[in-house]
Motif scaffolding. Structure first.
Motif, PDB file in Angstrom:
ATOM      1  N   UNK A   1     -21.483  17.068  21.843  1.00  0.00           N
ATOM      2  CA  UNK A   1     -21.241  18.255  22.647  1.00  0.00           C
ATOM      3  C   UNK A   1     -20.949  17.812  24.083  1.00  0.00           C
ATOM      4  N   UNK A   2     -19.958  18.435  24.684  1.00  0.00           N
ATOM      5  CA  UNK A   2     -19.527  18.011  26.016  1.00  0.00           C
ATOM      6  C   UNK A   2     -20.672  18.038  27.032  1.00  0.00           C
ATOM      7  N   UNK A   3     -21.587  18.997  26.897  1.00  0.00           N
ATOM      8  CA  UNK A   3     -22.719  19.072  27.820  1.00  0.00           C
ATOM      9  C   UNK A   3     -23.577  17.817  27.751  1.00  0.00           C
TER      10      UNK A   3
ATOM     11  N   UNK B   1     -10.858  12.202  21.704  1.00  0.00           N
ATOM     12  CA  UNK B   1     -10.471  13.188  20.693  1.00  0.00           C
ATOM     13  C   UNK B   1     -11.301  14.457  20.799  1.00  0.00           C
ATOM     14  N   UNK B   2     -10.637  15.592  20.711  1.00  0.00           N
ATOM     15  CA  UNK B   2     -11.315  16.886  20.703  1.00  0.00           C
ATOM     16  C   UNK B   2     -11.632  17.275  19.265  1.00  0.00           C
ATOM     17  N   UNK B   3     -12.809  17.858  19.066  1.00  0.00           N
ATOM     18  CA  UNK B   3     -13.254  18.226  17.710  1.00  0.00           C
ATOM     19  C   UNK B   3     -12.228  19.107  16.990  1.00  0.00           C
TER      20      UNK B   3
ATOM     21  N   UNK C   1     -16.070  20.868  22.519  1.00  0.00           N
ATOM     22  CA  UNK C   1     -15.945  21.696  23.718  1.00  0.00           C
ATOM     23  C   UNK C   1     -16.455  23.107  23.417  1.00  0.00           C
ATOM     24  N   UNK C   2     -17.367  23.574  24.239  1.00  0.00           N
ATOM     25  CA  UNK C   2     -17.977  24.889  24.030  1.00  0.00           C
ATOM     26  C   UNK C   2     -18.011  25.615  25.375  1.00  0.00           C
ATOM     27  N   UNK C   3     -17.341  26.730  25.451  1.00  0.00           N
ATOM     28  CA  UNK C   3     -17.278  27.471  26.718  1.00  0.00           C
ATOM     29  C   UNK C   3     -18.631  28.034  27.122  1.00  0.00           C
ATOM     30  N   UNK C   4     -19.601  28.066  26.197  1.00  0.00           N
ATOM     31  CA  UNK C   4     -20.930  28.601  26.514  1.00  0.00           C
ATOM     32  C   UNK C   4     -21.918  27.500  26.919  1.00  0.00           C
TER      33      UNK C   4
END
Length: 537
Positions: free
Chosen positions: A115-117, A154-156, A139-142
């Motif tokens: 997770x990006x965080x 690489x993006x999931x 990437x999770x906007x939340x």
């Protein structure tokens, strides 16, 4: 007569996804904030990801690590990674970089979903580790934060987009092959890797359905971290039942009450500390329910007072017991019809016991650690919980010595000390390392904690041994008071003295926040370390 493809198919929980997607294609599978998927969509995403993993060179038996919150990506990893023949390694998001690096190296991770965080701690861990897994960022906007990530990582979602929806995924050739790798907390040394096989996880799901009396299409709030015992296996269980999973990125009482109400949640799980947070939440955010909401709780033995508080809000709480090494729960406080005649306090006390074995659990016994004999069913004789079942781990990863020790004499040795009552229900009294021996008398830290929880001002409590020149060791209580509540050390010691045998009362009370793991368990090893200089002189 021999096994053949007509009469023998290896058991694997990944089969649940495909049956449900075939039969209940349009039923909702996963809901997370502004995203939702059907079972058909979830299957296609998992198949595509499995295909992409193969394209990136992931082979059968390779380890793919996941450092993520309870989001759809974490749920999908429980199917996509095994469908590629790889071993799923979920990592505790609260661990420090050095420990994460050790897990990368010990598991020989070939790929990391992160997770990006959590990218910063993952990057620090990779700078220490010897291995260099391929990184895939979720990437999770939340997310609470969005650290910068190199554009070449690489993006999931690209795994989903680039994967083949017609990929010919395979069931395992051997149901006793590794499915997942979970690391213990490592409180007494380096964490140990616990290996689950496909057969065990399949049977865990089936046993949970029967033992928890689950119906088709439950709505399940995933408040148990999926990195902990694979979230008690409930990702696979809900797939078997065509349930709907409501993802919870992080636990907060107000958020939990809101989701329970918004989605008409029927079931959820959590450690006793989480239930305590719900029971003691401010009245303005609490919600009570006229419909039944079933709750499974596991972890440290829950104080009866906490269960009583949860029941008052309309929750039907079932306490279960298990370990990382047993895929999670293998005992349950299965309710009896006779309990319905009990008052709430008595019912909560009965329900706080660890209970009797789940349907998939062959044998759980309590044996005397010195003689090896079964203890009498009198609720007094203390012994160690030992286990035999198909949901015991294959063993510890890269650690044959620890595996051999854990399985001595044909039992898995839990290290938990317990009694058995006349009705056959087991109740934990302590961990072997947590029992307090004061002047030759055994004092259960759990018993002292239960008394402390009965005090109206006590929010959380933990009791450990404190060195004492006269008695060897005595109980020391660490207490976190409820918001806007007050109590003195003298008051709490006197309260314990009046509600239990005098010699069991704590000799010292320390106030303040309690250290906890990511799953809500109080870290007693930290408390034990802090009392070394508190003993009476």
């Amino acid at each position: 007569m021999n096994k053949n493809p007509a009469n023998f198919v290896p058991l694997s929980p990944i089969s649940f996804l495909h049956r449900t997607a075939d039969i209940y294609a349009d039923y909702p599978s996963v809901v997370y904030e502004d995203r939702s998927y059907t079972w058909s969509e979830s299957r296609e995403r998992c198949v595509r990801i499995a295909s992409s993993l193969k394209d990136y060179g992931i082979k059968t038996g390779d380890t793919v690590s996941v450092l993520a919150f309870n989001t759809p990506e974490m749920f999908e990893s429980h199917f996509s990674i095994p469908m590629a023949g790889a071993i799923l390694n979920t990592i505790n998001i609260r661990l420090d970089a050095a420990t994460i690096a050790y897990i990368f190296d010990d598991s020989n991770a070939k790929m990391l979903f992160v997770d990006r965080e959590l990218f910063s701690v993952a990057s620090e861990a990779l700078s220490i580790a010897s291995v260099s897994p391929k990184i895939v960022v979720i990437n999770d906007s939340f997310a609470e934060s969005q650290p910068d990530v190199s554009s070449d990582i690489t993006d999931y979602e690209s795994l989903v987009m680039d994967g083949d929806p017609l990929y010919d995924w395979q069931m395992p050739d051997d149901e006793w092959s590794p499915l997942s790798l979970s690391y213990t907390s490592g409180t007494t040394g380096k964490p140990k890797g616990v290996v689950y096989h496909h057969r065990g996880s399949y049977l865990m799901s089936m046993g949970t359905v029967i033992g928890w009396n689950l119906p088709n299409h439950p709505v399940y709030l995933y408040s148990v971290p999926l990195f902990h015992c694979n979230g008690w296996g409930h990702a696979w269980t809900m797939a078997a039942l065509a349930g709907t999973i409501i993802c919870l990125r992080s636990f907060a009482p107000e958020k939990v009450f809101s989701l329970l109400d918004q989605h008409n949640v029927t079931h959820f799980g959590g450690a006793p500390i989480m239930l305590n947070m719900l029971a003691n939440a401010p009245k303005e955010i609490q919600k009570s329910f006229t419909r039944e909401v079933k709750v499974m709780t596991a972890g440290a033995p829950p104080p009866a007072k906490v269960l009583e508080g949860m029941m008052s809000l309309g929750f039907n709480v079932m306490h279960v017991y298990g370990l990382t090494e047993t895929y999670g729960h293998i005992l349950q406080a299965a309710p009896q019809a006779s309990w319905l005649n009990k008052n709430p306090a008595e019912l909560a006390k009965l329900s706080s016991r660890q209970g009797v074995r789940f349907p998939m659990t062959e044998d759980v016994s309590v044996i005397d650690q010195e003689t090896g004999r079964h203890v009498p069913h009198n609720g007094e004789a203390i012994g160690e919980i030992v286990i035999r079942c198909n949901t015991c781990m294959m063993g510890y990863w890269n650690n044959p010595e620890a595996t051999e020790e854990a399985f001595a004499d044909g039992w898995f040795h839990s290290g938990d000390l317990a009694v058995i009552y006349a009705d056959g229900y087991i109740q934990i009294k302590d961990r072997s390392k947590d029992i307090i021996i004061s002047g030759g008398e055994n004092i259960s830290s759990v018993e002292v904690e239960n008394v402390l929880y009965q005090h109206s001002a006590v929010g959380e409590a933990a009791v450990v041994a404190m060195p004492d020149e006269t008695w060897g060791e005595v109980p020391c209580a660490f207490v976190e008071l409820k918001s806007n509540q007050q109590a003195s050390e003298k008051e709490l010691i006197e309260f314990c003295k009046n509600n239990m045998a005098k010699f069991k009362r704590p000799k010292k009370v320390v106030f303040g926040p309690l250290p906890k793991t990511a799953t809500g368990k109080i870290q007693k090893h930290e408390l034990r370390a802090s009392v070394k200089n508190l003993g009476e002189k």
